[in-house]
Design a protein around this motif. Structure first.
Motif, PDB file in Angstrom:
ATOM      1  N   LEU A   1     -10.116 -17.895  17.486  1.00 18.26           N
ATOM      2  CA  LEU A   1      -8.689 -18.125  17.744  1.00 18.26           C
ATOM      3  C   LEU A   1      -8.132 -16.926  18.481  1.00 18.26           C
ATOM      4  CD1 LEU A   1      -5.719 -19.123  17.261  1.00 18.26           C
ATOM      5  CD2 LEU A   1      -5.851 -18.010  15.032  1.00 18.26           C
ATOM      6  N   ASN A   2      -7.472 -17.162  19.594  1.00 20.89           N
ATOM      7  CA  ASN A   2      -6.690 -16.088  20.203  1.00 20.89           C
ATOM      8  C   ASN A   2      -5.353 -16.049  19.482  1.00 20.89           C
ATOM      9  OD1 ASN A   2      -5.024 -14.407  21.616  1.00 20.89           O
ATOM     10  ND2 ASN A   2      -5.708 -15.060  23.649  1.00 20.89           N
ATOM     11  N   GLY A   3      -5.225 -15.105  18.564  1.00 23.45           N
ATOM     12  CA  GLY A   3      -4.000 -14.979  17.770  1.00 23.45           C
ATOM     13  C   GLY A   3      -3.080 -13.888  18.284  1.00 23.45           C
ATOM     14  N   CYS A   4      -3.287 -13.452  19.530  1.00 20.70           N
ATOM     15  CA  CYS A   4      -2.444 -12.394  20.106  1.00 20.70           C
ATOM     16  C   CYS A   4      -1.052 -12.935  20.427  1.00 20.70           C
ATOM     17  CB  CYS A   4      -3.059 -11.863  21.393  1.00 20.70           C
ATOM     18  SG  CYS A   4      -4.688 -11.118  21.180  1.00 20.70           S
ATOM     19  N   ASN A   5      -0.075 -12.032  20.477  1.00 19.77           N
ATOM     20  CA  ASN A   5       1.270 -12.433  20.903  1.00 19.77           C
ATOM     21  C   ASN A   5       1.274 -12.837  22.373  1.00 19.77           C
ATOM     22  OD1 ASN A   5       2.076 -11.555  18.352  1.00 19.77           O
ATOM     23  ND2 ASN A   5       3.934 -10.602  19.128  1.00 19.77           N
ATOM     24  N   SER A   6       0.751 -11.963  23.253  1.00 16.57           N
ATOM     25  CA  SER A   6       0.851 -12.181  24.704  1.00 16.57           C
ATOM     26  C   SER A   6      -0.489 -12.146  25.416  1.00 16.57           C
ATOM     27  CB  SER A   6       1.690 -11.058  25.357  1.00 16.57           C
ATOM     28  OG  SER A   6       3.052 -11.195  25.075  1.00 16.57           O
ATOM     29  N   ARG A   7      -1.473 -11.537  24.788  1.00 16.84           N
ATOM     30  CA  ARG A   7      -2.699 -11.201  25.511  1.00 16.84           C
ATOM     31  C   ARG A   7      -3.634 -12.401  25.649  1.00 16.84           C
ATOM     32  NH1 ARG A   7      -5.407  -6.573  26.768  1.00 16.84           N
ATOM     33  NH2 ARG A   7      -3.988  -5.209  25.620  1.00 16.84           N
TER      34      ARG A   7
ATOM     35  N   PHE B   1       1.451  -6.045  24.700  1.00 18.24           N
ATOM     36  CA  PHE B   1      -0.007  -5.953  24.635  1.00 18.24           C
ATOM     37  C   PHE B   1      -0.388  -4.776  23.748  1.00 18.24           C
ATOM     38  CE2 PHE B   1       1.023  -7.616  28.945  1.00 18.24           C
ATOM     39  CZ  PHE B   1       0.554  -8.904  28.742  1.00 18.24           C
ATOM     40  N   GLY B   2      -1.055  -5.044  22.646  1.00 17.60           N
ATOM     41  CA  GLY B   2      -1.526  -3.968  21.783  1.00 17.60           C
ATOM     42  C   GLY B   2      -2.748  -3.301  22.403  1.00 17.60           C
ATOM     43  N   ASP B   3      -2.959  -2.029  22.070  1.00 17.46           N
ATOM     44  CA  ASP B   3      -4.111  -1.321  22.650  1.00 17.46           C
ATOM     45  C   ASP B   3      -5.332  -1.324  21.729  1.00 17.46           C
ATOM     46  OD1 ASP B   3      -3.253   0.443  20.738  1.00 17.46           O
ATOM     47  OD2 ASP B   3      -3.052   2.155  22.079  1.00 17.46           O
ATOM     48  N   LYS B   4      -5.219  -1.992  20.588  1.00 20.33           N
ATOM     49  CA  LYS B   4      -6.367  -2.150  19.693  1.00 20.33           C
ATOM     50  C   LYS B   4      -6.566  -3.655  19.471  1.00 20.33           C
ATOM     51  CE  LYS B   4      -6.021   2.336  18.447  1.00 20.33           C
ATOM     52  NZ  LYS B   4      -5.269   2.708  19.649  1.00 20.33           N
ATOM     53  N   ILE B   5      -7.814  -4.058  19.287  1.00 27.29           N
ATOM     54  CA  ILE B   5      -8.065  -5.467  19.003  1.00 27.29           C
ATOM     55  C   ILE B   5      -8.638  -5.603  17.596  1.00 27.29           C
ATOM     56  CG2 ILE B   5      -9.473  -7.472  19.637  1.00 27.29           C
ATOM     57  CD1 ILE B   5      -8.841  -6.924  22.505  1.00 27.29           C
ATOM     58  N   LEU B   6      -8.025  -6.473  16.815  1.00 31.20           N
ATOM     59  CA  LEU B   6      -8.471  -6.723  15.448  1.00 31.20           C
ATOM     60  C   LEU B   6      -9.154  -8.080  15.386  1.00 31.20           C
ATOM     61  CD1 LEU B   6      -5.585  -5.081  15.305  1.00 31.20           C
ATOM     62  CD2 LEU B   6      -5.851  -5.510  12.864  1.00 31.20           C
ATOM     63  N   VAL B   7     -10.198  -8.137  14.585  1.00 29.31           N
ATOM     64  CA  VAL B   7     -10.813  -9.425  14.295  1.00 29.31           C
ATOM     65  C   VAL B   7     -10.784  -9.583  12.773  1.00 29.31           C
ATOM     66  CG1 VAL B   7     -12.797 -10.938  14.636  1.00 29.31           C
ATOM     67  CG2 VAL B   7     -12.335  -9.104  16.284  1.00 29.31           C
ATOM     68  N   ASN B   8     -10.183 -10.648  12.320  1.00 31.47           N
ATOM     69  CA  ASN B   8     -10.045 -10.926  10.882  1.00 31.47           C
ATOM     70  C   ASN B   8      -9.418  -9.751  10.135  1.00 31.47           C
ATOM     71  OD1 ASN B   8     -11.310 -13.227  11.668  1.00 31.47           O
ATOM     72  ND2 ASN B   8     -13.182 -12.917  10.488  1.00 31.47           N
ATOM     73  N   GLY B   9      -8.546  -9.015  10.795  1.00 31.38           N
ATOM     74  CA  GLY B   9      -7.813  -7.968  10.100  1.00 31.38           C
ATOM     75  C   GLY B   9      -8.454  -6.592  10.141  1.00 31.38           C
ATOM     76  N   LYS B  10      -9.484  -6.366  10.939  1.00 33.11           N
ATOM     77  CA  LYS B  10     -10.024  -5.006  11.135  1.00 33.11           C
ATOM     78  C   LYS B  10     -10.048  -4.704  12.625  1.00 33.11           C
ATOM     79  CE  LYS B  10     -11.595  -3.331   7.092  1.00 33.11           C
ATOM     80  NZ  LYS B  10     -10.967  -2.170   6.435  1.00 33.11           N
ATOM     81  N   ILE B  11      -9.816  -3.453  12.943  1.00 31.66           N
ATOM     82  CA  ILE B  11      -9.855  -3.032  14.344  1.00 31.66           C
ATOM     83  C   ILE B  11     -11.321  -2.894  14.770  1.00 31.66           C
ATOM     84  CG2 ILE B  11      -9.286  -1.146  15.935  1.00 31.66           C
ATOM     85  CD1 ILE B  11      -6.885  -0.555  13.995  1.00 31.66           C
ATOM     86  N   TRP B  12     -11.690  -3.588  15.834  1.00 30.70           N
ATOM     87  CA  TRP B  12     -13.030  -3.479  16.421  1.00 30.70           C
ATOM     88  C   TRP B  12     -14.127  -3.442  15.348  1.00 30.70           C
ATOM     89  CZ3 TRP B  12     -10.244   0.977  19.148  1.00 30.70           C
ATOM     90  CH2 TRP B  12      -9.585   0.505  20.297  1.00 30.70           C
TER      91      TRP B  12
ATOM     92  N   PRO C   1     -14.697 -17.921  10.930  1.00 28.67           N
ATOM     93  CA  PRO C   1     -13.545 -17.835  11.833  1.00 28.67           C
ATOM     94  C   PRO C   1     -13.441 -16.427  12.413  1.00 28.67           C
ATOM     95  CG  PRO C   1     -12.818 -18.061   9.540  1.00 28.67           C
ATOM     96  CD  PRO C   1     -14.305 -17.962   9.519  1.00 28.67           C
ATOM     97  N   LEU C   2     -13.140 -16.319  13.673  1.00 26.49           N
ATOM     98  CA  LEU C   2     -12.872 -15.020  14.296  1.00 26.49           C
ATOM     99  C   LEU C   2     -11.431 -15.070  14.795  1.00 26.49           C
ATOM    100  CD1 LEU C   2     -16.130 -14.360  16.408  1.00 26.49           C
ATOM    101  CD2 LEU C   2     -15.613 -13.609  14.066  1.00 26.49           C
ATOM    102  N   ILE C   3     -10.541 -14.487  14.018  1.00 30.46           N
ATOM    103  CA  ILE C   3      -9.124 -14.491  14.380  1.00 30.46           C
ATOM    104  C   ILE C   3      -8.850 -13.182  15.118  1.00 30.46           C
ATOM    105  CG2 ILE C   3      -6.764 -14.535  13.497  1.00 30.46           C
ATOM    106  CD1 ILE C   3      -7.728 -16.356  11.261  1.00 30.46           C
ATOM    107  N   ILE C   4      -8.609 -13.292  16.401  1.00 25.18           N
ATOM    108  CA  ILE C   4      -8.515 -12.103  17.256  1.00 25.18           C
ATOM    109  C   ILE C   4      -7.043 -11.821  17.556  1.00 25.18           C
ATOM    110  CG2 ILE C   4      -9.266 -11.079  19.435  1.00 25.18           C
ATOM    111  CD1 ILE C   4     -11.598 -13.020  19.473  1.00 25.18           C
ATOM    112  N   GLN C   5      -6.622 -10.593  17.281  1.00 27.14           N
ATOM    113  CA  GLN C   5      -5.214 -10.215  17.472  1.00 27.14           C
ATOM    114  C   GLN C   5      -5.141  -8.801  18.036  1.00 27.14           C
ATOM    115  OE1 GLN C   5      -4.709 -10.934  13.225  1.00 27.14           O
ATOM    116  NE2 GLN C   5      -3.061 -12.346  13.688  1.00 27.14           N
TER     117      GLN C   5
END
Ligand code: C2O
Ligand code: CU
Ligand code: CU
Length: 861
Positions: A542-548, A516-527, A491-495
């Protein structure tokens, strides 16, 4: 001459032009830690932003350690006065004595970062048992220190600075200046004679540089020393030879830095960590910082948190372990919501998050079609004093409907075809200390669903804090396809998130229409990065972002295969080079890394503007994660050319069409807000009948896309059609364009794009009751862009007698039950809605108001 240079020391000459007899300097702590007396004795808080003293409500003790670098004060100096200043930032009971003892053995500060309960020590940390974890011990557990305190102060119930001073403190400092090898700092010991006396102080890692521990030293330099000016206006006290050796200009015996001989100028300096400190320009450069100008003050937000991408490995999200049964089959789980610290990036201090079973994102629940899963969801959110939380951790905008400053939680299984009473109704919130048990039937196609918070008015805050996780349903038919599985199915959970320099999550205090956050996390790590074998991987994105919104592609332009959507597999794989996912949309994709040479690095990129569709390039965070191809062979099995039968629902099957206008409106609370048909959450106007098919048209009268989501059902996209507004009415201007082949499948969220009518078709089967439908931009959802439909079961009304209890039961059955549909679903009744039938019974005296009253009276379940 060791004492000659110390970049941590600031000569205050320019700031305090006092005609004093002695020099004053201020020294920042160069080491600190907290010792925790618990059963393990191996907890610590080296890198955390706080120091704790006193006794917890459970009786455990905490003691602080703090040390200052005194090498800037020449041996032979006379210490005239000392004050130790600490900022107390959290307190339980009021006045408590806090004593300061001279520490008699060396100790360490490493990378652990905990709260009031501490965190597992890292190698080199001081703990209750260890001077240096995990092989060097204190003689006396809890810290070796002089028998009598050097100073004491009463720390009250008011947050603020507290000061320790006195002759013994000055004697300690004199001793350390003459014997630098013995400077092990002080131990801070609070009131240990009663429970619940804890005090929290800011540590040298405090987010607010103005609040870090400081030692103010007033001293008279020894004869034969004086101010020495070095480049940049820095001033140190030194001997003439020492000054010379460092290329400084000696100002003469007895000249004090305080008299301002060097004209030091300071300003805000943004350190690589994102912390702001006041330094002079050369020292700022020396520390790798960016000097923001003479006299510029450190203010929140001045320094952006800059992080290097691709330095952390992609975390493996664990599979949730069942308490009974087996993962992937019929099973029971207990899943707890916790508050804890998690390292989200190598260079960012640990972040306080909320998660499930101490994980952000939560563990993945594995299930199989037809095998129910029972989950007891426990809200165990506790603050740093280990006390069940009573308030939210993020600022709550109380003007939103349903918003309360409480850590209320709701569990929704997004994409789950589940009864209303386990769907996670947004106002069925539960608080710390409470739990509830939901049974998910899993009578649906294999797909990746996700569970996430859904509390009314604060969903965006709860999900942002971390309350989301994956839920994967499979079945034997899917298993027989031979798709990549095990280590090759990820799974790639992107937030997206933004951070303060101390690692804490940044979220605005008042509602904005998007975040819109300025960092992107995948599975709980930034980039993060991931080493991949030369073979095929199945990524559950999964696009798990709030708005992005995300438009994902591989940086080398390589194609991938799309095999599934939110509700399950496609009929056949679709080859693509990029895919756009709005918030909550999912893509099941296959990437074949066998086509790339070993050591190839491929970045998963994002090119979607924010807001979306917006202007190209605007608001884009381009990096998502990086794949590094290894030399090892991976999964090379073939991907079948057909995956699963997919039968389009014929339009003619629909018994009803409904229009939903999406538009912005003025709002007394937030200025503007987004609505569906101008109505609100409590306005219930859609009553699909159990088993019937309907066409829903989302008419988006705005310049941004809204990812529209329905609970309970999966739908199919029929088409999209451009329109324009004429005399306030939408008028189609083009053809109905069927969706691209990559959208021909089962979905639960659809992008309703600007000035288009997006039509979807769904059969409301399974369960009666109230279910939300909403825009999945969580900021919109929290501010009325969420409504509810009510699936009704049209029962038989006994029309021949007077109104009696049986009629109420019929009505209730029509509206609310049976909660599980009889199988097969009975044919749709002829006639009108239950309401109208009931209305008939009352000879036309019953109207919508009665219905609303009735509904309130009955409750929902
Ligand atoms: Cu993803 Cu109503 O939720
Ligand atoms: Cu949902
Ligand atoms: Cu929206």
């Amino acid at each position: 001459m060791k004492w000659f240079v110390s970049p941590r020391v600031m000569c205050l000459a320019a700031l305090l032009a006092l005609p004093a007899l002695a020099d004053n300097i201020t020294v920042d702590a160069d080491r600190d830690n907290t010792l925790y007396e618990d059963f393990s004795g191996a907890l610590s808080n080296g890198a955390g932003p706080n120091i704790y003293v006193g006794r917890n409500s459970n009786g455990d003790l905490k003691r602080g350690l703090i040390r200052f670098d005194l090498t800037a004060i020449p041996p032979g100096s006379v210490i005239n006065s000392i004050s130790l200043k600490l900022y107390m930032s959290r307190t339980r009971a009021g006045n408590q004595p806090v004593n300061v003892y001279r520490v008699t053995a060396d100790w360490g500060e490493a990378g652990s970062s905990g709260s009031g309960q501490g965190a597992p020590a890292e190698i080199g940390d001081a703990t209750w048992q260890h001077r240096f974890f995990n092989d060097t011990f204190w003689v006396a557990p809890g810290g070796d220190h002089a028998p009598a305190p050097s100073a004491t102060a009463t720390v009250g119930g008011t947050l603020g600075f507290y000061t320790w001073t006195g002759g013994q403190l000055a004697a300690d400092v004199s001793f350390w200046i003459e014997n630098p090898g013995s400077n092990f700092g002080w131990e801070l010991i609070g009131n240990e004679s009663a429970n619940t006396t804890a005090k929290r102080f800011e540590s040298r890692e405090s987010f607010n540089p103005a609040l870090i521990p400081r030692l103010l030293i007033e001293f008279t330099p020894p004869p034969g020393t004086g101010a020495c000016c070095v480049a940049g206006g820095y001033c140190y006290v030194a001997t003439p030879a020492g000054c010379d050796a460092f290329g400084g200009a000696y100002q003469g015996d007895g000249v004090e830095c305080q008299s301002g001989p060097c004209g030091a100028v300071v300003g805000a300096c943004c350190l690589p960590s994102g912390n702001c400190v006041t330094l002079n320009a050369p020292d700022c450069l020396l520390q790798g910082g960016t000097y923001r100008g003479d006299g510029v003050a450190c203010e929140a937000g001045l320094c952006p948190v800059i992080l290097t991408p691709f330095v952390d490995q992609l975390p493996n999200i664990p599979i949730a372990p069942p308490t009974s049964g087996s993962a992937g089959g019929t099973a029971s789980y207990t899943i707890t919501m916790n508050e804890f610290y998690q390292r989200l990036h190598r260079d960012l201090p640990d972040t306080r998050v909320w998660g499930y079973n101490y994980r952000f994102p939560g563990p993945t629940i594995l299930a199989s079609t037809g095998h129910p899963v029972t989950v007891t969801w426990v809200n165990d959110l506790r603050d740093e004093f280990n006390v069940p939380r009573t308030t939210h951790i993020l600022p709550v905008d109380l003007c939103l409907h349903g918003a309360v400053n409480e850590p209320r939680t709701v569990i929704h299984l997004h994409g789950g075809e589940v009864p209303a009473n386990v769907d996670g109704y947004p106002s069925d919130a539960f608080l710390p200390g409470q739990s509830l048990t939901y049974v998910y039937p899993n009578n649906q196609l294999p797909a990746m669903l996700w569970y996430h918070d859904h509390a009314l008015g604060i969903t965006r805050l709860n999900v942002y804090m971390g309350l989301a996780g994956g839920y994967v349903i499979t079945d034997p038919v899917e298993q027989a396809l031979g798709l990549p599985s095990g280590q090759n199915e990820i799974p790639l959970i992107i937030q997206d998130r933004s951070f303060n320099p101390d690692g804490s999550l940044y979220y605005p205090a008042t509602w904005h229409e998007d975040f819109f956050g300025d960092k992107i996390l995948v599975n709980g790590k930034i980039w993060p990065f991931k080493y991949v074998n030369r073979g095929k991987y199945r990524f559950r994105v999964l696009n798990g972002c709030n708005s992005r919104t995300l438009t994902l592609a591989l940086s080398n332009g390589a194609s991938f295969k799309l095999i599934g959507l939110e509700g399950g597999l496609l009929a056949a794989p679709v080859t693509m080079t990029s895919i756009t996912l709005g918030p909550a949309e999912r893509a099941d994709i296959i990437v074949d890394f066998a086509q790339f040479a070993a050591n190839t690095e491929i970045i998963l990129t994002n090119s979607a503007p924010a807001p979306y569709p917006g202007t190209p390039g605007v608001g884009v965070v381009p990096n998502v994660m990086k794949f590094i191809v290894t030399t090892s062979a991976g999964f090379t099995g073939a991907i079948p050319s057909t995956l699963r039968t997919f039968t389009p629902i014929p339009e003619a099957q629909a018994s009803r069409s409904r229009d939903f206008i999406l538009r912005q409106e003025p709002s007394p609370c937030t200025g503007t807000r987004w609505t569906i048909n101008g109505l609100e959450w409590m306005d219930i106007t859609e009553f699909p009948r159990l088993g019937e098919t309907e066409i829903w048209s989302f008419i988006n009268q705005s310049g941004m896309s809204h990812p529209m989501h329905l609970h309970l059902v999966h739908f199919q996209v029929l088409d999209r059609q451009d329109f324009t507004i004429v005399d306030g009415q939408p008028v189609p201007t083009g053809e109905r364009v069927p969706p691209p082949i990559s959208e021909v499948g089962w979905k639960d969220t659809v992008m309703a794009n600007p000035f288009q009518i997006t039509r979807v078709i769904a059969t409301f089967s399974g369960y009666t009751g109230l279910f939300p439908y909403h825009c999945h931009v969580l900021e919109h959802e929290d501010n009325e862009m969420m409504r509810q439909f009510h699936v009704v079961y049209f029962g038989d009304f006994d029309r021949n007698d007077s109104v009696d209890l049986a009629d109420f039961i019929d009505f209730a059955t029509c509206m609310f039950g049976p909660s599980i549909a009889p199988s097969p679903v009975p044919p749709p009744p002829t006639g009108d809605e239950c309401l109208e039938a009931f209305d008939d019974k009352y000879d036309g005296d019953v109207d919508l108001l009665d219905f609303a009253a009735f509904q309130r009276g009955f409750g929902r379940h």
